[in-house]
Write a protein that holds these residues in place. Structure first.
Motif, PDB file in Angstrom:
ATOM      1  N   GLY B  13       0.797  -1.215   0.000  1.00  0.00           N
ATOM      2  CA  GLY B  13       0.000   0.000   0.000  1.00  0.00           C
ATOM      3  C   GLY B  13       0.834   1.272   0.000  1.00  0.00           C
ATOM      4  N   MET B  14       2.119   1.158   0.375  1.00  0.00           N
ATOM      5  CA  MET B  14       2.978   2.343   0.390  1.00  0.00           C
ATOM      6  C   MET B  14       3.550   2.589  -1.004  1.00  0.00           C
ATOM      7  SD  MET B  14       2.776   3.358   3.452  1.00  0.00           S
ATOM      8  CE  MET B  14       4.143   4.503   3.672  1.00  0.00           C
ATOM      9  N   PRO B  15       3.800   3.833  -1.324  1.00  0.00           N
ATOM     10  CA  PRO B  15       4.426   4.140  -2.608  1.00  0.00           C
ATOM     11  C   PRO B  15       5.905   3.790  -2.565  1.00  0.00           C
ATOM     12  CG  PRO B  15       4.127   6.146  -1.326  1.00  0.00           C
ATOM     13  CD  PRO B  15       3.493   5.035  -0.534  1.00  0.00           C
ATOM     14  N   GLY B  16       6.477   3.500  -3.723  1.00  0.00           N
ATOM     15  CA  GLY B  16       7.895   3.145  -3.757  1.00  0.00           C
ATOM     16  C   GLY B  16       8.321   2.733  -5.145  1.00  0.00           C
ATOM     17  N   SER B  17       9.454   2.068  -5.211  1.00  0.00           N
ATOM     18  CA  SER B  17      10.012   1.680  -6.509  1.00  0.00           C
ATOM     19  C   SER B  17      10.549   0.261  -6.422  1.00  0.00           C
ATOM     20  CB  SER B  17      11.108   2.662  -6.900  1.00  0.00           C
ATOM     21  OG  SER B  17      12.054   2.754  -5.857  1.00  0.00           O
ATOM     22  N   PRO B  18      10.910  -0.340  -7.562  1.00  0.00           N
ATOM     23  CA  PRO B  18      11.344  -1.736  -7.582  1.00  0.00           C
ATOM     24  C   PRO B  18      12.786  -1.903  -7.088  1.00  0.00           C
ATOM     25  CG  PRO B  18      10.671  -0.964  -9.784  1.00  0.00           C
ATOM     26  CD  PRO B  18      10.819   0.220  -8.936  1.00  0.00           C
ATOM     27  N   TRP B  19      13.087  -3.102  -6.583  1.00  0.00           N
ATOM     28  CA  TRP B  19      14.425  -3.422  -6.099  1.00  0.00           C
ATOM     29  C   TRP B  19      14.822  -4.780  -6.631  1.00  0.00           C
ATOM     30  CZ3 TRP B  19      16.502   0.409  -3.051  1.00  0.00           C
ATOM     31  CH2 TRP B  19      15.594   1.334  -2.525  1.00  0.00           C
ATOM     32  N   ARG B  20      16.142  -4.971  -6.657  1.00  0.00           N
ATOM     33  CA  ARG B  20      16.640  -6.295  -6.986  1.00  0.00           C
ATOM     34  C   ARG B  20      17.370  -6.858  -5.775  1.00  0.00           C
ATOM     35  NH1 ARG B  20      19.424  -7.586 -12.069  1.00  0.00           N
ATOM     36  NH2 ARG B  20      20.555  -5.643 -11.749  1.00  0.00           N
ATOM     37  N   VAL B  21      17.118  -8.126  -5.465  1.00  0.00           N
ATOM     38  CA  VAL B  21      17.784  -8.763  -4.332  1.00  0.00           C
ATOM     39  C   VAL B  21      19.222  -9.097  -4.726  1.00  0.00           C
ATOM     40  CG1 VAL B  21      17.792 -10.741  -2.780  1.00  0.00           C
ATOM     41  CG2 VAL B  21      15.619  -9.747  -3.532  1.00  0.00           C
TER      42      VAL B  21
END
Lengths: 179, 179
Positions: B13-21
């Motif tokens: 539900g929070m805004p954000g961006s993609p990440w890579r592990v």
DNA sequence: CGACTATTTGACCCTTCTCAAATCGGGTGG
DNA sequence: CCACCCGATTTGAGAAGGGTCAAATAGTCG
């Protein structure tokens, strides 16, 4: 492209291209050490065989669990391709959680959820008491992680309790709200 | 970005961006009717939170099961983006089958597989007898679909049989070939 | 030290698995 | 059209693996 229940759509290792599910439900299996093992489901709107865009060959074997319609998944401009891939990725993650939920809880819950899932895959005709085609017990068992005998008994119980009602051969009506 | 075991990476539900592990293992949960429910795992190389590229907000809550490193998943040219998305999609489907396999079979098998999976996520130092950090029993239980008590007992049994050996606090060594 | 949470252990019971066998369909070849 | 075969489904009985409830221990963090 149309397939009937039980038909093989494509086989792991064969060359091919991606498809989008237009109607029906697909079972995906990957080659495990001990033969094919259940590896996921794909439903209306899902893309299957996208890996062929990278590797040219299918990673999974796809079998129709219900009468199935698919169409070639071709995407136009670069921007459309990107949007399509993003959507496919989001759907894939959603599916992962859905399928996982089919392997938790009591036998009755799992089968109830699976039937609800199928109802959802059918395009929601009759939202109240949807009538769905039943996959083979063997498939239900593989998906839910139960034994075939347990599936048989559990379906009988659901029927006795009135939660489902057998219709035509291999069709049942759900007397509960799906999903 | 670094996180320690148990840390919340982002919340549904929070805004954000993609990440890579980059290193470690992430647990993804979605909001179900009865609170958060386990919805998947992400491992080295996997992309998490890609849905923010479409919806701006996270669909899942991500928690580090092991010491975790992630990096922003930014992609350069249109062509690179497309390749990246294709790879992410292929990995996502692979992960679906992996996680599904963790919910089938006997309790001992499930936990053995999960530990093997973790060993694989650790960057394969010591391929023979890898030493892995243990998630909380609660997490192991949610992932495998077992009860915490069953997990505790099963781990004790594996230990007695010599399949695993406790090392430091919360670290075990696997005496079998992972995956 | 004290409150909390995580893990372990015990006892008991219920669900599901197993193994066996009967039945039911569907399809095929006479 | 009928006998037969083979896979799918049902049913039964018994065993066992996990679940559930309770309570004791061991860690963790202020």
């Amino acid at each position: 492209m149309q397939f009937e229940r039980g038909a093989t759509v494509f086989v792991a290792g064969m060359p091919g291209s991606p498809w989008r599910v237009v109607d029906g439900l697909v079972r995906l299996d990957r080659e495990g050490l001990e033969g094919p093992e259940f590896g996921g489901l794909a439903r209306v709107g899902d893309v299957i065989g996208a890996e062929t865009m990278m590797f040219d060959r299918y990673t999974y074997t796809a079998v129709a669990l219900l009468p199935l319609t698919i169409e070639a998944w071709c995407h136009g401009t670069a921007g459309e391709r990107e949007q399509g891939l993003l959507l496919a990725l989001a759907r894939s993650e959603r599916r992962m959680a859905d399928v996982l939920a089919l392997r938790g809880g009591r036998a009755a819950e799992r089968i109830r959820r699976l039937f609800g899932f199928i109802a959802g895959a059918m395009g929601s005709r009759d939202a109240d008491a949807p009538c769905i085609p039943m996959p083979r017990l063997r498939d239900i068992a593989d998906i839910t992680g139960l034994q075939v005998e347990t599936v048989s008994r559990t379906i009988s119980q659901l029927s006795e309790h009135g939660e489902i009602a057998p219709r035509a051969r291999r069709y049942v009506q759900l007397n509960y709200a799906p999903e």
